[in-house]
Motif scaffolding. Structure first.
Motif, PDB file in Angstrom:
ATOM      1  N   LEU A  41       1.022  -1.392  -0.314  1.00  0.00           N
ATOM      2  CA  LEU A  41      -0.230  -0.084   0.380  1.00  0.00           C
ATOM      3  C   LEU A  41       0.983   1.242  -0.032  1.00  0.00           C
ATOM      4  O   LEU A  41       1.605   1.259   0.315  1.00  0.00           O
ATOM      5  CB  LEU A  41      -1.470   0.252   1.194  1.00  0.00           C
ATOM      6  N   VAL A  43       0.643   5.764  -0.065  1.00  0.00           N
ATOM      7  CA  VAL A  43      -0.884   7.065   0.296  1.00  0.00           C
ATOM      8  C   VAL A  43      -0.131   7.766  -0.855  1.00  0.00           C
ATOM      9  O   VAL A  43       0.381   8.077  -0.005  1.00  0.00           O
ATOM     10  CB  VAL A  43      -1.602   6.917   1.864  1.00  0.00           C
ATOM     11  N   THR A  55      -5.570  12.469  -1.361  1.00  0.00           N
ATOM     12  CA  THR A  55      -4.771  11.548  -1.120  1.00  0.00           C
ATOM     13  C   THR A  55      -4.621  10.696  -1.732  1.00  0.00           C
ATOM     14  O   THR A  55      -6.386  10.501  -2.762  1.00  0.00           O
ATOM     15  CB  THR A  55      -4.870  10.485   0.098  1.00  0.00           C
ATOM     16  N   SER A  57      -4.286   5.943  -2.602  1.00  0.00           N
ATOM     17  CA  SER A  57      -4.143   4.773  -2.018  1.00  0.00           C
ATOM     18  C   SER A  57      -4.256   3.847  -3.012  1.00  0.00           C
ATOM     19  O   SER A  57      -4.901   3.733  -4.297  1.00  0.00           O
ATOM     20  CB  SER A  57      -5.172   4.658  -1.432  1.00  0.00           C
TER      21      SER A  57
END
Length: 113
Positions: A41, A43, A55, A57
């Motif tokens: 992950l 961000v 943001t 992600s």
């Protein structure tokens, strides 16, 4: 960690929807705000002049190249956070983010007069 932010001048230059969408499509250049490599992950964060931020992600496993092509058709999960706000679960439609850019531009123009 270097995060990208838009200035008032940047916002004023976003005179149409395609320019506002270009800001979103450039999400990989916003700067990584947080990463969890164990789960793939990342961000990314873009600060706005009013203290709010976007943001994007992205999970490494989200890549999808149809027909063996080179164009990744998946988009990140976008979010809009208020000043001092925290990232919430889920994602927002791109139109909400471009609308936010449009609103900021209107506010800046109204303060110039």
């Amino acid at each position: 960690m270097m995060l990208l932010g838009l200035t008032g001048k940047d916002i004023l230059a976003l005179t149409n929807e395609s320019k506002r969408k270009a800001v979103l499509s450039d999400w990989r250049n916003w700067g990584i705000w947080h990463k969890a490599p164990e789960i793939g992950l990342f961000v990314y964060r873009l600060d706005l002049p009013d203290g709010s931020f976007f943001t994007a992600s992205w999970y490494e496993g989200d890549d999808f190249f149809p027909g063996g092509g080179t164009h990744n058709v998946n988009r990140p999960r976008y979010n809009l956070c208020d000043k001092g706000g925290k990232l919430k679960a889920g994602s927002k439609a791109e139109s909400l983010l471009t609308d936010k850019l449009k609103e900021l531009r209107k506010e800046l123009l109204s303060h110039e007069n």
